[in-house]
Design a protein around this motif. Structure first.
Motif, mmCIF file in Angstrom:
data_model
loop_
_atom_site.group_PDB
_atom_site.id
_atom_site.type_symbol
_atom_site.label_atom_id
_atom_site.label_comp_id
_atom_site.label_asym_id
_atom_site.label_seq_id
_atom_site.Cartn_x
_atom_site.Cartn_y
_atom_site.Cartn_z
ATOM 1 N N GLU A 196 0.826 -1.203 0.000
ATOM 2 C CA GLU A 196 0.000 0.000 0.000
ATOM 3 C C GLU A 196 0.867 1.262 0.000
ATOM 4 N N VAL A 197 1.937 1.245 0.799
ATOM 5 C CA VAL A 197 2.840 2.396 0.842
ATOM 6 C C VAL A 197 3.557 2.556 -0.501
ATOM 7 N N SER A 198 3.994 1.458 -1.093
ATOM 8 C CA SER A 198 4.659 1.522 -2.398
ATOM 9 C C SER A 198 3.715 2.055 -3.467
ATOM 10 N N HIS A 199 2.455 1.617 -3.399
ATOM 11 C CA HIS A 199 1.451 2.091 -4.343
ATOM 12 C C HIS A 199 1.254 3.596 -4.193
ATOM 13 N N LEU A 200 1.200 4.064 -2.941
ATOM 14 C CA LEU A 200 1.043 5.494 -2.698
ATOM 15 C C LEU A 200 2.229 6.272 -3.247
ATOM 16 N N GLN A 201 3.440 5.762 -3.023
ATOM 17 C CA GLN A 201 4.637 6.448 -3.509
ATOM 18 C C GLN A 201 4.627 6.558 -5.036
ATOM 19 N N ARG A 202 4.266 5.469 -5.711
ATOM 20 C CA ARG A 202 4.215 5.496 -7.180
ATOM 21 C C ARG A 202 3.111 6.436 -7.669
ATOM 22 N N SER A 203 1.987 6.426 -6.975
ATOM 23 C CA SER A 203 0.852 7.260 -7.399
ATOM 24 C C SER A 203 1.158 8.741 -7.243
ATOM 25 N N LEU A 204 1.828 9.096 -6.142
ATOM 26 C CA LEU A 204 2.203 10.498 -5.946
ATOM 27 C C LEU A 204 3.194 10.946 -7.017
ATOM 28 N N GLN A 205 4.136 10.066 -7.343
ATOM 29 C CA GLN A 205 5.107 10.416 -8.377
ATOM 30 C C GLN A 205 4.429 10.554 -9.736
ATOM 31 N N ARG A 206 3.501 9.676 -10.010
ATOM 32 C CA ARG A 206 2.764 9.761 -11.276
ATOM 33 C C ARG A 206 1.967 11.056 -11.347
ATOM 34 N N LEU A 207 1.343 11.409 -10.227
ATOM 35 C CA LEU A 207 0.577 12.654 -10.181
ATOM 36 C C LEU A 207 1.489 13.852 -10.402
ATOM 37 N N ARG A 208 2.649 13.830 -9.769
ATOM 38 C CA ARG A 208 3.616 14.915 -9.912
ATOM 39 C C ARG A 208 4.092 15.024 -11.359
ATOM 40 N N ASP A 209 4.310 13.876 -11.994
ATOM 41 C CA ASP A 209 4.777 13.878 -13.381
ATOM 42 C C ASP A 209 3.697 14.329 -14.357
ATOM 43 N N THR A 210 2.427 14.151 -13.987
ATOM 44 C CA THR A 210 1.322 14.491 -14.879
ATOM 45 C C THR A 210 1.075 15.992 -14.956
ATOM 46 N N LEU A 211 1.371 16.711 -13.871
ATOM 47 C CA LEU A 211 0.928 18.102 -13.761
ATOM 48 C C LEU A 211 1.517 19.068 -14.783
ATOM 49 N N PRO A 212 2.778 18.954 -15.183
ATOM 50 C CA PRO A 212 3.254 19.885 -16.222
ATOM 51 C C PRO A 212 2.443 19.822 -17.506
ATOM 52 N N ALA A 213 2.048 18.615 -17.921
ATOM 53 C CA ALA A 213 1.221 18.491 -19.129
ATOM 54 C C ALA A 213 -0.145 19.130 -18.916
ATOM 55 N N MET A 214 -0.677 19.025 -17.679
ATOM 56 C CA MET A 214 -1.966 19.648 -17.382
ATOM 57 C C MET A 214 -1.870 21.167 -17.474
ATOM 58 N N SER A 215 -0.728 21.693 -17.052
ATOM 59 C CA SER A 215 -0.522 23.136 -17.132
ATOM 60 C C SER A 215 -0.561 23.607 -18.587
ATOM 61 N N GLY A 216 0.133 22.884 -19.464
ATOM 62 C CA GLY A 216 0.110 23.236 -20.880
ATOM 63 C C GLY A 216 -1.277 23.123 -21.486
ATOM 64 N N LEU A 217 -2.007 22.097 -21.074
ATOM 65 C CA LEU A 217 -3.364 21.909 -21.591
ATOM 66 C C LEU A 217 -4.270 23.048 -21.150
ATOM 67 N N ILE A 218 -4.128 23.465 -19.890
ATOM 68 C CA ILE A 218 -4.939 24.585 -19.395
ATOM 69 C C ILE A 218 -4.621 25.859 -20.158
ATOM 70 N N ASP A 219 -3.328 26.111 -20.417
ATOM 71 C CA ASP A 219 -2.941 27.304 -21.173
ATOM 72 C C ASP A 219 -3.587 27.313 -22.555
ATOM 73 N N ARG A 220 -3.573 26.157 -23.231
ATOM 74 C CA ARG A 220 -4.184 26.096 -24.563
ATOM 75 C C ARG A 220 -5.697 26.247 -24.486
ATOM 76 N N ALA A 221 -6.290 25.601 -23.480
ATOM 77 C CA ALA A 221 -7.748 25.654 -23.356
ATOM 78 C C ALA A 221 -8.245 27.062 -23.054
#
Length: 434
Positions: free
Chosen positions: A45-70
Protein backbone atom coordinates in the motif's frame (compact mmCIF):
# COMPACT_ATOMS: atom_id res chain seq x y z
CA UNK A 1 -1.84 31.05 -6.90
CA UNK A 2 -1.89 30.91 -10.68
CA UNK A 3 -2.00 27.45 -12.28
CA UNK A 4 1.44 27.86 -13.91
CA UNK A 5 2.95 29.06 -10.65
CA UNK A 6 1.42 26.16 -8.75
CA UNK A 7 2.78 23.66 -11.25
CA UNK A 8 6.25 25.17 -10.97
CA UNK A 9 6.26 24.81 -7.22
CA UNK A 10 4.95 21.26 -7.33
CA UNK A 11 7.58 20.22 -9.86
CA UNK A 12 10.29 21.45 -7.51
CA UNK A 13 9.12 19.41 -4.51
CA UNK A 14 11.39 16.49 -3.77
CA UNK A 15 9.97 13.00 -3.93
CA UNK A 16 9.37 12.70 -0.17
CA UNK A 17 12.49 10.54 0.20
CA UNK A 18 12.77 11.03 3.96
CA UNK A 19 9.08 10.35 4.42
CA UNK A 20 9.09 7.03 2.60
CA UNK A 21 12.36 5.98 4.25
CA UNK A 22 10.67 6.59 7.58
CA UNK A 23 7.65 4.48 6.57
CA UNK A 24 9.92 1.60 5.47
CA UNK A 25 11.86 1.76 8.73
CA UNK A 26 8.66 1.90 10.77
CA UNK A 27 7.20 -1.12 9.02
CA UNK A 28 10.40 -3.08 9.74
CA UNK A 29 10.31 -2.10 13.41
CA UNK A 30 6.71 -3.32 13.66
CA UNK A 31 7.54 -6.71 12.12
CA UNK A 32 7.23 -8.58 15.43
CA UNK A 33 3.66 -7.31 15.81
CA UNK A 34 2.55 -8.07 12.26
CA UNK A 35 1.90 -11.25 10.36
CA UNK A 36 3.78 -11.73 7.10
CA UNK A 37 0.58 -11.03 5.17
CA UNK A 38 -0.11 -7.82 7.10
CA UNK A 39 3.44 -6.62 6.60
CA UNK A 40 3.29 -7.28 2.86
CA UNK A 41 -0.10 -5.56 2.52
CA UNK A 42 1.17 -2.44 4.27
CA UNK A 43 4.37 -2.40 2.22
CA UNK A 44 2.37 -2.78 -1.00
CA UNK A 45 0.00 0.00 0.00
CA UNK A 46 2.84 2.40 0.84
CA UNK A 47 4.66 1.52 -2.40
CA UNK A 48 1.45 2.09 -4.34
CA UNK A 49 1.04 5.49 -2.70
CA UNK A 50 4.64 6.45 -3.51
CA UNK A 51 4.22 5.50 -7.18
CA UNK A 52 0.85 7.26 -7.40
CA UNK A 53 2.20 10.50 -5.95
CA UNK A 54 5.11 10.42 -8.38
CA UNK A 55 2.76 9.76 -11.28
CA UNK A 56 0.58 12.65 -10.18
CA UNK A 57 3.62 14.92 -9.91
CA UNK A 58 4.78 13.88 -13.38
CA UNK A 59 1.32 14.49 -14.88
CA UNK A 60 0.93 18.10 -13.76
CA UNK A 61 3.25 19.88 -16.22
CA UNK A 62 1.22 18.49 -19.13
CA UNK A 63 -1.97 19.65 -17.38
CA UNK A 64 -0.52 23.14 -17.13
CA UNK A 65 0.11 23.24 -20.88
CA UNK A 66 -3.36 21.91 -21.59
CA UNK A 67 -4.94 24.58 -19.40
CA UNK A 68 -2.94 27.30 -21.17
CA UNK A 69 -4.18 26.10 -24.56
CA UNK A 70 -7.75 25.65 -23.36
CA UNK A 71 -7.82 29.23 -22.03
CA UNK A 72 -7.52 30.43 -25.61
CA UNK A 73 -10.50 28.31 -26.68
CA UNK A 74 -12.67 29.04 -23.64
CA UNK A 75 -15.25 30.75 -25.87
CA UNK A 76 -16.23 27.30 -27.17
CA UNK A 77 -19.03 25.67 -25.17
CA UNK A 78 -17.32 22.30 -24.74
CA UNK A 79 -14.07 23.88 -23.55
CA UNK A 80 -15.85 26.33 -21.23
CA UNK A 81 -17.57 23.40 -19.51
CA UNK A 82 -14.45 21.26 -19.04
CA UNK A 83 -11.84 23.91 -18.20
CA UNK A 84 -13.09 24.71 -14.65
CA UNK A 85 -13.31 20.97 -13.89
CA UNK A 86 -9.71 20.46 -15.00
CA UNK A 87 -8.56 23.41 -12.88
CA UNK A 88 -10.35 22.00 -9.84
CA UNK A 89 -8.60 18.65 -10.30
CA UNK A 90 -5.22 20.39 -10.60
CA UNK A 91 -5.88 22.34 -7.42
CA UNK A 92 -6.80 19.10 -5.64
CA UNK A 93 -3.54 17.57 -6.85
CA UNK A 94 -1.71 20.64 -5.61
CA UNK A 95 -3.31 20.26 -2.18
CA UNK A 96 -2.45 16.59 -1.68
CA UNK A 97 1.13 17.05 -2.89
CA UNK A 98 1.47 20.01 -0.53
CA UNK A 99 0.16 17.79 2.26
CA UNK A 100 2.81 15.15 1.68
CA UNK A 101 5.43 17.85 1.22
CA UNK A 102 4.54 18.98 4.73
CA UNK A 103 4.87 15.39 6.02
CA UNK A 104 8.29 15.20 4.35
CA UNK A 105 9.40 18.34 6.19
CA UNK A 106 8.00 16.95 9.44
CA UNK A 107 9.99 13.74 9.08
CA UNK A 108 13.14 15.66 8.16
CA UNK A 109 12.63 17.73 11.31
CA UNK A 110 12.22 14.59 13.45
CA UNK A 111 8.50 15.25 13.90
CA UNK A 112 7.66 11.54 13.50
CA UNK A 113 9.90 9.24 15.47
CA UNK A 114 7.91 6.50 17.17
CA UNK A 115 6.24 3.26 16.13
CA UNK A 116 2.93 4.47 17.49
CA UNK A 117 3.24 7.61 15.40
CA UNK A 118 3.46 5.51 12.25
CA UNK A 119 0.57 3.26 13.30
CA UNK A 120 -1.67 6.27 13.82
CA UNK A 121 -0.42 7.93 10.64
CA UNK A 122 -1.06 4.79 8.61
CA UNK A 123 -4.68 4.58 9.77
CA UNK A 124 -5.51 8.28 9.44
CA UNK A 125 -3.54 9.29 6.35
CA UNK A 126 -1.94 6.58 4.22
CA UNK A 127 -4.98 4.33 3.86
CA UNK A 128 -7.25 7.16 2.80
CA UNK A 129 -4.71 8.90 0.60
CA UNK A 130 -4.21 6.00 -1.82
CA UNK A 131 -7.80 6.21 -3.04
CA UNK A 132 -7.74 10.00 -2.98
CA UNK A 133 -4.63 10.21 -5.18
CA UNK A 134 -6.02 7.62 -7.58
CA UNK A 135 -9.31 9.50 -7.80
CA UNK A 136 -7.54 12.77 -8.67
CA UNK A 137 -5.40 11.01 -11.27
CA UNK A 138 -8.48 9.44 -12.89
CA UNK A 139 -10.20 12.84 -13.02
CA UNK A 140 -7.15 14.42 -14.66
CA UNK A 141 -6.92 11.60 -17.19
CA UNK A 142 -10.61 11.72 -18.01
CA UNK A 143 -10.90 15.50 -18.39
CA UNK A 144 -7.64 15.86 -20.32
CA UNK A 145 -8.69 13.06 -22.65
CA UNK A 146 -11.98 14.80 -23.39
CA UNK A 147 -10.26 18.16 -23.95
CA UNK A 148 -7.64 16.60 -26.22
CA UNK A 149 -10.40 15.28 -28.46
CA UNK A 150 -11.66 18.81 -29.20
CA UNK A 151 -10.65 19.82 -32.74
CA UNK A 152 -8.22 22.72 -32.96
CA UNK A 153 -7.06 22.72 -29.35
CA UNK A 154 -3.56 21.52 -30.21
CA UNK A 155 -3.32 24.13 -32.98
CA UNK A 156 -3.30 26.95 -30.42
CA UNK A 157 -0.02 28.84 -30.61
CA UNK A 158 0.91 30.03 -27.13
CA UNK A 159 3.73 32.23 -28.39
CA UNK A 160 1.49 34.84 -30.01
CA UNK A 161 0.15 36.32 -26.81
CA UNK A 162 2.35 39.45 -26.95
CA UNK A 163 0.83 40.53 -30.25
CA UNK A 164 -2.71 39.35 -29.65
CA UNK A 165 -3.48 39.10 -25.97
CA UNK A 166 -3.43 42.42 -24.07
CA UNK A 167 -1.49 43.09 -20.91
CA UNK A 168 -4.55 43.49 -18.72
CA UNK A 169 -2.60 44.29 -15.56
CA UNK A 170 -0.53 47.30 -16.58
CA UNK A 171 -2.45 48.85 -19.45
CA UNK A 172 -5.74 50.68 -19.58
CA UNK A 173 -7.64 51.01 -22.85
CA UNK A 174 -8.65 54.56 -23.81
CA UNK A 175 -12.26 53.56 -24.25
CA UNK A 176 -14.38 51.24 -22.14
CA UNK A 177 -17.36 49.59 -23.82
CA UNK A 178 -20.67 49.09 -22.04
CA UNK A 179 -19.39 49.38 -18.47
CA UNK A 180 -20.46 52.93 -17.59
CA UNK A 181 -23.29 51.72 -15.36
CA UNK A 182 -21.03 49.15 -13.67
CA UNK A 183 -18.41 51.85 -13.16
CA UNK A 184 -20.86 54.16 -11.38
CA UNK A 185 -22.27 51.34 -9.26
CA UNK A 186 -18.84 50.20 -8.04
CA UNK A 187 -17.77 53.78 -7.38
CA UNK A 188 -20.92 54.20 -5.29
CA UNK A 189 -20.17 51.03 -3.33
CA UNK A 190 -16.66 52.38 -2.70
CA UNK A 191 -18.23 55.48 -1.19
CA UNK A 192 -16.98 57.88 -3.86
CA UNK A 193 -19.22 60.98 -4.03
CA UNK A 194 -20.62 61.36 -7.53
CA UNK A 195 -22.62 64.55 -7.23
CA UNK A 196 -19.80 67.08 -6.99
CA UNK A 197 -18.90 68.92 -10.16
CA UNK A 198 -15.19 69.07 -10.16
CA UNK A 199 -14.82 70.11 -6.51
CA UNK A 200 -12.30 68.17 -4.48
CA UNK A 201 -13.66 65.89 -1.80
CA UNK A 202 -10.50 65.05 0.11
CA UNK A 203 -10.35 65.91 3.79
CA UNK A 204 -9.45 69.50 4.50
CA UNK A 205 -5.82 69.96 5.36
CA UNK A 206 -4.66 72.37 8.02
CA UNK A 207 -3.43 75.55 6.40
CA UNK A 208 -1.14 78.35 7.42
CA UNK A 209 -2.71 81.06 9.55
CA UNK A 210 -2.66 84.74 8.74
CA UNK A 211 0.34 85.34 10.98
CA UNK A 212 2.39 82.83 8.99
CA UNK A 213 2.44 79.91 11.43
CA UNK A 214 3.01 76.51 9.89
CA UNK A 215 0.32 73.91 9.33
CA UNK A 216 -0.48 71.20 11.83
CA UNK A 217 1.81 68.18 11.39
CA UNK A 218 0.19 65.50 9.25
CA UNK A 219 0.46 62.93 12.04
CA UNK A 220 -2.06 64.98 14.03
CA UNK A 221 -4.40 65.90 11.20
CA UNK A 222 -6.63 62.85 11.55
CA UNK A 223 -6.40 62.37 15.29
CA UNK A 224 -10.05 63.27 15.73
CA UNK A 225 -11.23 61.71 12.51
CA UNK A 226 -13.31 58.56 12.63
CA UNK A 227 -11.58 55.31 11.87
CA UNK A 228 -12.75 51.79 11.11
CA UNK A 229 -11.39 48.71 12.83
CA UNK A 230 -10.99 46.72 9.60
CA UNK A 231 -10.92 47.89 6.02
CA UNK A 232 -14.14 47.15 4.04
CA UNK A 233 -13.55 44.64 1.23
CA UNK A 234 -15.60 44.75 -1.99
CA UNK A 235 -15.02 41.82 -4.41
CA UNK A 236 -15.72 42.08 -8.14
CA UNK A 237 -16.55 38.56 -9.35
CA UNK A 238 -16.76 37.30 -12.92
CA UNK A 239 -15.41 34.73 -15.35
CA UNK A 240 -11.93 35.09 -16.81
CA UNK A 241 -11.66 37.76 -19.51
CA UNK A 242 -14.99 39.38 -18.62
CA UNK A 243 -13.36 42.73 -17.82
CA UNK A 244 -12.84 42.79 -14.04
CA UNK A 245 -9.29 44.15 -14.24
CA UNK A 246 -10.20 46.69 -16.92
CA UNK A 247 -13.13 47.96 -14.85
CA UNK A 248 -10.90 48.27 -11.79
CA UNK A 249 -8.30 50.15 -13.83
CA UNK A 250 -10.87 52.65 -15.07
CA UNK A 251 -12.14 53.11 -11.53
CA UNK A 252 -8.62 53.91 -10.32
CA UNK A 253 -8.12 56.39 -13.15
CA UNK A 254 -11.47 58.14 -12.70
CA UNK A 255 -11.12 61.80 -11.76
CA UNK A 256 -13.54 61.61 -8.84
CA UNK A 257 -11.88 58.49 -7.44
CA UNK A 258 -8.44 60.11 -7.57
CA UNK A 259 -9.89 63.19 -5.93
CA UNK A 260 -11.62 61.27 -3.14
CA UNK A 261 -8.75 58.99 -2.09
CA UNK A 262 -5.42 60.31 -0.86
CA UNK A 263 -3.68 57.23 -2.20
CA UNK A 264 -4.51 54.48 -4.70
CA UNK A 265 -2.56 51.23 -4.50
CA UNK A 266 -2.56 48.41 -7.07
CA UNK A 267 -1.12 44.92 -6.59
CA UNK A 268 -1.57 41.65 -8.47
CA UNK A 269 -2.14 38.61 -6.23
CA UNK A 270 -2.11 35.66 -8.63
CA UNK A 271 0.52 34.10 -6.33
CA UNK A 272 -0.64 34.82 -2.80
CA UNK A 273 2.60 35.15 -0.90
CA UNK A 274 1.89 37.48 2.04
CA UNK A 275 5.43 38.80 2.39
CA UNK A 276 5.80 39.53 -1.32
CA UNK A 277 2.40 41.20 -1.48
CA UNK A 278 3.18 43.35 1.56
CA UNK A 279 6.39 44.45 -0.16
CA UNK A 280 4.39 45.23 -3.30
CA UNK A 281 1.93 47.37 -1.33
CA UNK A 282 4.78 49.31 0.27
CA UNK A 283 6.41 49.92 -3.10
CA UNK A 284 3.11 50.91 -4.72
CA UNK A 285 2.20 53.28 -1.90
CA UNK A 286 5.59 54.91 -1.38
CA UNK A 287 7.46 54.35 -4.63
CA UNK A 288 10.32 52.85 -2.62
CA UNK A 289 11.51 49.38 -1.73
CA UNK A 290 11.17 48.43 1.93
CA UNK A 291 14.44 48.50 3.90
CA UNK A 292 13.33 45.69 6.23
CA UNK A 293 12.79 42.03 5.48
CA UNK A 294 10.83 40.44 8.33
CA UNK A 295 7.06 40.24 7.74
CA UNK A 296 6.16 41.84 11.07
CA UNK A 297 8.51 44.75 10.38
CA UNK A 298 7.14 45.13 6.86
CA UNK A 299 3.58 45.23 8.11
CA UNK A 300 4.38 47.78 10.84
CA UNK A 301 6.08 49.98 8.26
CA UNK A 302 3.08 49.66 5.93
CA UNK A 303 0.62 50.45 8.70
CA UNK A 304 2.58 53.60 9.55
CA UNK A 305 2.69 54.66 5.88
CA UNK A 306 -1.09 54.38 5.58
CA UNK A 307 -2.11 55.57 9.04
CA UNK A 308 -3.16 59.10 8.05
CA UNK A 309 -4.43 58.46 4.55
CA UNK A 310 -7.77 57.57 3.09
CA UNK A 311 -6.68 54.98 0.55
CA UNK A 312 -8.03 52.56 -2.03
CA UNK A 313 -6.12 49.30 -2.47
CA UNK A 314 -6.92 47.06 -5.44
CA UNK A 315 -5.92 43.40 -5.05
CA UNK A 316 -6.22 42.02 -8.58
CA UNK A 317 -6.66 38.38 -9.62
CA UNK A 318 -7.08 36.64 -6.27
CA UNK A 319 -7.25 32.83 -6.34
CA UNK A 320 -8.20 30.27 -3.71
CA UNK A 321 -4.65 30.05 -2.33
CA UNK A 322 -5.50 33.27 -0.48
CA UNK A 323 -7.85 31.22 1.71
CA UNK A 324 -5.37 28.50 2.62
CA UNK A 325 -4.42 27.80 6.23
CA UNK A 326 -8.13 28.01 7.12
CA UNK A 327 -8.26 31.60 5.97
CA UNK A 328 -5.29 32.66 8.09
CA UNK A 329 -3.26 33.61 5.01
CA UNK A 330 -5.82 36.25 4.05
CA UNK A 331 -6.13 37.45 7.64
CA UNK A 332 -2.35 37.81 7.87
CA UNK A 333 -2.29 39.87 4.66
CA UNK A 334 -5.02 42.16 6.00
CA UNK A 335 -3.30 42.77 9.35
CA UNK A 336 -1.86 46.21 8.37
CA UNK A 337 -5.28 47.39 7.22
CA UNK A 338 -6.81 47.65 10.69
CA UNK A 339 -7.81 50.91 12.36
CA UNK A 340 -7.66 52.73 9.04
CA UNK A 341 -9.02 56.16 8.20
CA UNK A 342 -12.76 56.08 7.56
CA UNK A 343 -13.48 55.84 3.83
CA UNK A 344 -10.50 53.61 3.03
CA UNK A 345 -11.52 50.63 0.88
CA UNK A 346 -10.17 47.40 -0.59
CA UNK A 347 -11.32 46.27 -4.03
CA UNK A 348 -10.66 42.61 -4.92
CA UNK A 349 -11.05 41.01 -8.35
CA UNK A 350 -11.52 37.25 -8.59
CA UNK A 351 -13.05 34.57 -10.78
CA UNK A 352 -14.11 32.52 -7.78
CA UNK A 353 -17.38 33.08 -5.89
CA UNK A 354 -15.86 31.04 -3.04
CA UNK A 355 -12.90 33.42 -2.80
CA UNK A 356 -15.23 36.42 -2.93
CA UNK A 357 -17.29 34.97 -0.09
CA UNK A 358 -14.16 34.24 1.94
CA UNK A 359 -12.67 37.75 1.73
CA UNK A 360 -15.69 40.03 1.51
CA UNK A 361 -17.07 42.32 4.16
CA UNK A 362 -19.83 43.50 1.82
CA UNK A 363 -21.92 41.93 -0.94
CA UNK A 364 -19.78 41.03 -3.99
CA UNK A 365 -20.34 42.89 -7.25
CA UNK A 366 -21.13 40.35 -9.98
CA UNK A 367 -19.80 41.40 -13.39
CA UNK A 368 -21.74 39.91 -16.28
CA UNK A 369 -20.75 39.67 -19.93
CA UNK A 370 -21.31 42.53 -22.35
CA UNK A 371 -24.68 42.74 -24.07
CA UNK A 372 -24.80 41.65 -27.72
CA UNK A 373 -25.07 45.20 -29.05
CA UNK A 374 -22.12 46.50 -27.04
CA UNK A 375 -20.07 43.38 -27.69
CA UNK A 376 -20.60 43.69 -31.44
CA UNK A 377 -19.40 47.31 -31.45
CA UNK A 378 -16.26 46.25 -29.58
CA UNK A 379 -15.70 43.10 -31.64
CA UNK A 380 -16.16 45.06 -34.86
CA UNK A 381 -13.52 47.54 -33.76
CA UNK A 382 -11.08 44.72 -32.91
CA UNK A 383 -11.69 42.85 -36.17
CA UNK A 384 -11.86 45.74 -38.65
CA UNK A 385 -9.91 48.46 -36.90
CA UNK A 386 -12.85 50.80 -37.34
CA UNK A 387 -16.59 50.52 -37.70
CA UNK A 388 -16.39 49.59 -41.36
CA UNK A 389 -17.92 46.13 -41.45
CA UNK A 390 -20.76 47.41 -43.66
CA UNK A 391 -18.21 47.60 -46.47
CA UNK A 392 -17.74 43.81 -46.20
CA UNK A 393 -21.23 42.26 -45.87
CA UNK A 394 -19.92 38.67 -46.02
CA UNK A 395 -17.39 39.27 -43.27
CA UNK A 396 -19.98 41.08 -41.16
CA UNK A 397 -22.36 38.13 -41.50
CA UNK A 398 -19.63 35.68 -40.42
CA UNK A 399 -18.58 38.01 -37.60
CA UNK A 400 -22.13 38.18 -36.26
CA UNK A 401 -22.25 34.37 -36.37
CA UNK A 402 -19.08 34.28 -34.26
CA UNK A 403 -20.51 36.72 -31.71
CA UNK A 404 -22.53 34.18 -29.62
CA UNK A 405 -19.37 32.11 -29.15
CA UNK A 406 -17.73 35.02 -27.30
CA UNK A 407 -20.23 34.71 -24.43
CA UNK A 408 -20.03 38.39 -23.62
CA UNK A 409 -16.26 38.27 -23.00
CA UNK A 410 -14.26 41.36 -24.04
CA UNK A 411 -11.01 39.36 -23.87
CA UNK A 412 -12.41 36.75 -26.28
CA UNK A 413 -13.48 39.60 -28.57
CA UNK A 414 -9.97 41.07 -28.51
CA UNK A 415 -8.24 37.74 -29.18
CA UNK A 416 -10.54 36.54 -31.96
CA UNK A 417 -11.02 40.01 -33.40
CA UNK A 418 -7.31 40.56 -33.84
CA UNK A 419 -6.82 37.08 -35.26
CA UNK A 420 -9.54 37.77 -37.82
CA UNK A 421 -8.02 41.16 -38.59
CA UNK A 422 -4.78 39.50 -39.69
CA UNK A 423 -6.55 38.08 -42.74
CA UNK A 424 -9.71 39.68 -44.14
CA UNK A 425 -10.39 36.80 -46.51
CA UNK A 426 -13.78 35.08 -46.24
CA UNK A 427 -12.17 31.62 -46.16
CA UNK A 428 -10.06 32.56 -43.12
CA UNK A 429 -13.08 33.90 -41.25
CA UNK A 430 -15.11 30.82 -42.04
CA UNK A 431 -12.31 28.63 -40.74
CA UNK A 432 -12.34 30.58 -37.44
CA UNK A 433 -16.13 30.25 -37.26
CA UNK A 434 -15.93 26.49 -37.68
Amino acid sequence: MSISRAIGLISGINECVNFFQWTASSISSLRSRLSATQEKNIQDEVSHLQRSLQRLRDTLPAMSGLIDRAEWRSHKNCVAELLPILKDAVYDADDILDEFGWHELNVAGQGYTTQSAFADFYKTTIQGSVNKVNDIQERLNDISSRLNQIPGLHEVTLGFDKSVRPDTISSTSKEMFGRERDLKQVMGLLGVPQNNRGGRTKRKRASSTANGSTSTPESNQVSNESRVQAIPVLPIVGMGGIGKTTLAQHICNHRQVKSYFDLIIWICADDFDVKRLTNDVIQSSSGKQANVDHLDSLQRALSENLSNKRFLIVVDDVWDDALKENGQRWEKFCAPFRNVVHGSMMLVTTRSPEVADGVRTMEPFLLDGLTDGVLWDFFELCAFGSKASNSSPDLERIGRSILPKLKGSPLAAIILGRLLRMNLETSHWKNILE
